[in-house]
Design an enzyme around this catalytic site. Structure first.
Site, mmCIF file in Angstrom:
data_model
loop_
_atom_site.group_PDB
_atom_site.id
_atom_site.type_symbol
_atom_site.label_atom_id
_atom_site.label_comp_id
_atom_site.label_asym_id
_atom_site.label_seq_id
_atom_site.Cartn_x
_atom_site.Cartn_y
_atom_site.Cartn_z
ATOM 1 N N ARG A 53 0.902 -1.013 0.153
ATOM 2 C CA ARG A 53 -0.088 0.040 0.025
ATOM 3 C C ARG A 53 0.906 1.414 0.017
ATOM 4 O O ARG A 53 2.043 1.319 0.269
ATOM 5 C CB ARG A 53 -0.978 0.009 1.259
ATOM 6 C CG ARG A 53 -0.220 -0.183 2.460
ATOM 7 C CD ARG A 53 -0.451 0.282 3.704
ATOM 8 N NE ARG A 53 -0.390 1.663 3.636
ATOM 9 C CZ ARG A 53 0.870 2.477 3.877
ATOM 10 N NH1 ARG A 53 1.790 1.808 4.196
ATOM 11 N NH2 ARG A 53 0.580 3.736 3.806
ATOM 12 N N ALA A 55 0.975 5.025 -2.184
ATOM 13 C CA ALA A 55 1.090 5.322 -3.723
ATOM 14 C C ALA A 55 2.452 4.910 -4.352
ATOM 15 O O ALA A 55 2.152 4.318 -5.474
ATOM 16 C CB ALA A 55 0.796 6.894 -3.820
ATOM 17 N N ARG A 87 -7.057 -0.394 -7.053
ATOM 18 C CA ARG A 87 -7.719 0.694 -6.225
ATOM 19 C C ARG A 87 -7.778 1.826 -7.169
ATOM 20 O O ARG A 87 -6.830 2.085 -7.924
ATOM 21 C CB ARG A 87 -6.362 0.823 -5.137
ATOM 22 C CG ARG A 87 -6.635 -0.405 -4.053
ATOM 23 C CD ARG A 87 -5.393 -0.046 -2.848
ATOM 24 N NE ARG A 87 -6.370 0.789 -1.962
ATOM 25 C CZ ARG A 87 -5.610 1.255 -1.193
ATOM 26 N NH1 ARG A 87 -4.290 1.213 -0.827
ATOM 27 N NH2 ARG A 87 -6.161 2.005 -0.027
ATOM 28 N N GLN A 201 -2.635 2.677 9.825
ATOM 29 C CA GLN A 201 -1.221 2.934 9.039
ATOM 30 C C GLN A 201 -0.206 3.747 9.877
ATOM 31 O O GLN A 201 0.921 3.388 9.731
ATOM 32 C CB GLN A 201 -1.706 3.535 7.746
ATOM 33 C CG GLN A 201 -2.297 2.514 6.777
ATOM 34 C CD GLN A 201 -3.626 2.570 6.437
ATOM 35 O OE1 GLN A 201 -4.322 2.955 7.609
ATOM 36 N NE2 GLN A 201 -4.244 2.393 5.413
ATOM 37 N N ASP A 242 -1.991 10.890 -2.663
ATOM 38 C CA ASP A 242 -2.245 9.616 -3.451
ATOM 39 C C ASP A 242 -2.424 10.172 -4.961
ATOM 40 O O ASP A 242 -2.542 9.440 -5.909
ATOM 41 C CB ASP A 242 -3.602 8.783 -2.859
ATOM 42 C CG ASP A 242 -3.094 8.013 -1.815
ATOM 43 O OD1 ASP A 242 -3.064 8.342 -0.761
ATOM 44 O OD2 ASP A 242 -2.671 6.740 -1.959
ATOM 45 N N ASN A 252 -5.509 12.384 -0.003
ATOM 46 C CA ASN A 252 -4.469 11.618 0.914
ATOM 47 C C ASN A 252 -5.360 10.924 1.917
ATOM 48 O O ASN A 252 -6.677 11.045 1.820
ATOM 49 C CB ASN A 252 -3.545 12.433 1.390
ATOM 50 C CG ASN A 252 -2.492 11.529 2.046
ATOM 51 O OD1 ASN A 252 -1.794 10.900 1.326
ATOM 52 N ND2 ASN A 252 -2.063 12.022 3.344
ATOM 53 N N LYS A 253 -4.746 10.109 2.690
ATOM 54 C CA LYS A 253 -5.623 9.150 3.481
ATOM 55 C C LYS A 253 -6.427 10.047 4.265
ATOM 56 O O LYS A 253 -6.386 11.062 4.930
ATOM 57 C CB LYS A 253 -4.693 8.574 4.614
ATOM 58 C CG LYS A 253 -4.982 7.711 5.767
ATOM 59 C CD LYS A 253 -6.128 6.588 5.220
ATOM 60 C CE LYS A 253 -5.371 5.727 4.213
ATOM 61 N NZ LYS A 253 -6.332 4.688 3.600
HETATM 62 C C1 LIG Z 1 3.562 8.331 -0.219
HETATM 63 S S1 LIG Z 1 2.436 7.572 0.516
HETATM 64 C C2 LIG Z 1 1.152 8.748 0.315
HETATM 65 C C3 LIG Z 1 -0.239 8.021 0.429
HETATM 66 O O1 LIG Z 1 -0.257 6.906 -0.336
HETATM 67 C C4 LIG Z 1 -0.512 7.785 1.934
HETATM 68 O O2 LIG Z 1 -0.522 8.663 2.804
HETATM 69 C C5 LIG Z 1 -1.682 7.022 1.934
HETATM 70 O O3 LIG Z 1 -2.916 7.714 1.892
HETATM 71 C C6 LIG Z 1 -1.677 5.621 1.645
HETATM 72 O O4 LIG Z 1 -3.159 4.951 1.902
HETATM 73 P P1 LIG Z 1 -3.159 3.304 1.910
HETATM 74 O O5 LIG Z 1 -4.933 3.099 2.029
HETATM 75 O O6 LIG Z 1 -2.562 2.854 3.208
HETATM 76 O O7 LIG Z 1 -2.668 3.015 0.740
#
Ligand SMILES: CSC[C@@H](O)[C@@H](O)C(=O)COP(=O)(O)O
Length: 379
Positions: A53, A55, A87, A201, A242, A252-253
Site C-alpha cells: 500500500r 502510492a 484501487r 497505518q 495519493d 490523501n488518507k
Molecule cells: C507516499 S504515501 C502517500 C499516501 O499513499 C498515503 O498517505 C496514503 O494515504 C496511503 O493510503 P493506503 O490506503 O494505506 O494505501
C-alpha cells in the site's frame, strides 16, 4: 537502517518461475512476513487487502505485476487492466502498470518477440523502482530544507498522518523521508503520529518506522489532533498524497483534510510531499478525484486487534459496533490547495500551491525524461 530491513517489494526469478515478493504490511508491526505472488490475481488481492500500500510502491507493484504477467505468458493487456483498477485513488498504480505495458507493446511491435518484450518490460519495472528510490532522496532534500525555513530555530514538532516512509517506496518514501532527514540533522524534537483509523497505518507502520529510525515519537488518536494544535504542540504537518489534481488539490488518507483545516486555523504550515508521478494533470480539480470507499467491517470490527474469545464479525475481527452497523468508510479525502502551504516533489517545491506552479513542476519532469531519452545526462 533501511539496508538491513526486509525489502518492501522485489521481483525474483526463481527456478520454478518469476514471482513478486512483498513485505506483508497487514502483519506489521507484529511480524515481518513475506507474501509471494506468482500471478496477477494474487498481486491484485495483496493490493486490495493493503498487504502492499501507499502510492509510490503501488506504482512499482503495478509495474512488476505487468512484467510478471509478460514473463509467465499471461495476457498482458488484461493484467495491466486488472492492476490499474485494483484501487482507484492512488494514480501511481495505473501509472506503473500502463508504463510497463506500453514498453511491452512497443517491444512486440518492434519485433522483439515475447521473451524479448518480457525482458524489456522487466527492465522498465526495475527502472521505475530505481527512479522511485532516487525521487525519495530528492524529496527528502527539498522537504527538509523547506521545513528548516518554515520552522526556524530547530527542535521542531511534526505531525504526520498515515504511513509515508520506506514501506511505501523503492527508497525512503515521501513525507516520512523528509521527517527522517530532519531527524538525522538533529532538528526533530518529536514526531506526532496520527493513528490513522480505521486501518491504523500510523500506529502500526509509521510508529514502527519511527522506532526503527530512533525518533522521539508519540502515537495519538485521530480525534486528539485538535487539542494538540490548541496546546501549541505542533510546528508543522507533513503528509503524503495519493493523487494531486491539476489545481493542486490533494487526495490523501482520510483525516488529512481535517488536519489541514486545523493547521490553517492555528497558523501551522501544512506540507504535502509526493513524487511528480503522483500529480495527475488530467484530473482538473479535487472534485474529479475518485475516492475509494472500503468495506464497513474495517470500521465496525477490530481487524488488527484479535483476541481469544472475542466475538467475531463478518470480516473476522472482534465487533467494535453492533453487528450489521452501517459505516461510512472512505479511504481518502481531498484537501483544497488553499489549505496547503507547499507541495514538495522530486522536481522542486510549489509554494504557494497554484495550478501554474503544479504544471511547472510537471514540465520540469517531462524535460528531464526527454533529456534522458535523448541519451543526455540526467540533471
Ligand atoms: C507516499 S504515501 C502517500 C499516501 O499513499 C498515503 O498517505 C496514503 O494515504 C496511503 O493510503 P493506503 O490506503 O494505506 O494505501
Amino acid at each position: 537502517m533501511a539496508e538491513e530491513c526486509v525489502p518492501v517489494i522485489r521481483y525474483e526469478e526463481l527456478p520454478e518461475g518469476p514471482v513478486v515478493v512483498l513485505l506483508d504490511q497487514t502483519r506489521l508491526p507484529v511480524e515481518e512476513a513475506e507474501l509471494v505472488c506468482t500471478d496477477v490475481p494474487a498481486l491484485v488481492e495483496a493490493i486490495c487487502s493493503l498487504a502492499v500500500r501507499g502510492a509510490p510502491v503501488l506504482g512499482i507493484a503495478g509495474g512488476y505485476g505487468v512484467a510478471l504477467a509478460a514473463a509467465r505468458g499471461f495476457d498482458v493487456a488484461d493484467a495491466a487492466e486488472q492492476l490499474a483498477h485494483a484501487r482507484p485513488t492512488a494514480v501511481n498504480l495505473a501509472y506503473g502498470a500502463r508504463r510497463v505495458e506500453a514498453v511491452y507493446r512497443e517491444a512486440l511491435r518492434a519485433g522483439a518477440g515475447e521473451a524479448g518484450a518480457a525482458a524489456q518490460a522487466l527492465a522498465e519495472a526495475r527502472a521505475l523502482h530505481r527512479e522511485d528510490a532516487e525521487a525519495s532522496e530528492r524529496m527528502a532534500e527539498y522537504g527538509s530544507a523547506l521545513l528548516a525555513d518554515l520552522v526556524p530555530g530547530g527542535g521542531m514538532r511534526v505531525l504526520t498522518h498515515c504511513n509515508t516512509g520506506r514501506l511505501v517506496s523503492g527508497g525512503g518514501g515521501t513525507a516520512l523521508a523528509v521527517v527522517k532527514a530532519v531527524h538525522r540533522a538533529g532538528e526533530l524534537r518529536r514526531l506526532w503520529v496520527g493513528e490513522t483509523r480505521p486501518l491504523l497505518q500510523g500506529a502500526r507502520l509509521t510508529a514502527y518506522e519511527a522506532a526503527e529510525a530512533g525518533m522521539a515519537y508519540s502515537v495519538l488518536t485521530d480525534g486528539a489532533a485538535g487539542s494538540l494544535f490548541a496546546a501549541g504542540e505542533v510546528d508543522a504537518v507533513v503528509v503524503g498524497a495519493d493523487r494531486i489534481a491539476a489545481d493542486g488539490s490533494v487526495a490523501n488518507k482520510v483525516g488529512t483534510y481535517s488536519l489541514a483545516v486545523l493547521a490553517g486555523h492555528h497558523g501551522v504550515p501544512f506540507v504535502v510531499v509526493a513524487p511528480v508521478t503522483t500529480v495527475d494533470l488530467a484530473t482538473e480539480s479535487g472534485g474529479d478525484i475518485e475516492v475509494e470507499q472500503r468495506a464497513a467491517h474495517e470500521v465496525t470490527e477490530g481487524l488488527w486487534g484479535r483476541s481469544p474469545g472475542s466475538r467475531m464479525g463478518s470480516g473476522g475481527g472482534p465487533a467494535l459496533a453492533p453487528v450489521g452497523a452501517h459505516a461510512y468508510n472512505p479511504a481518502f479525502d481531498v484537501t483544497p490547495s488553499a489549505l496547503v502551504t507547499a507541495v514538495v516533489t522530486d522536481e522542486g517545491v510549489a509554494s504557494p500551491v497554484t495550478a501554474a506552479g503544479i504544471a511547472e513542476l510537471c514540465s520540469t519532469s517531462r524535460k528531464r525524461v526527454s533529456r534522458s531519452a535523448n541519451g543526455m545526462m540526467k540533471s
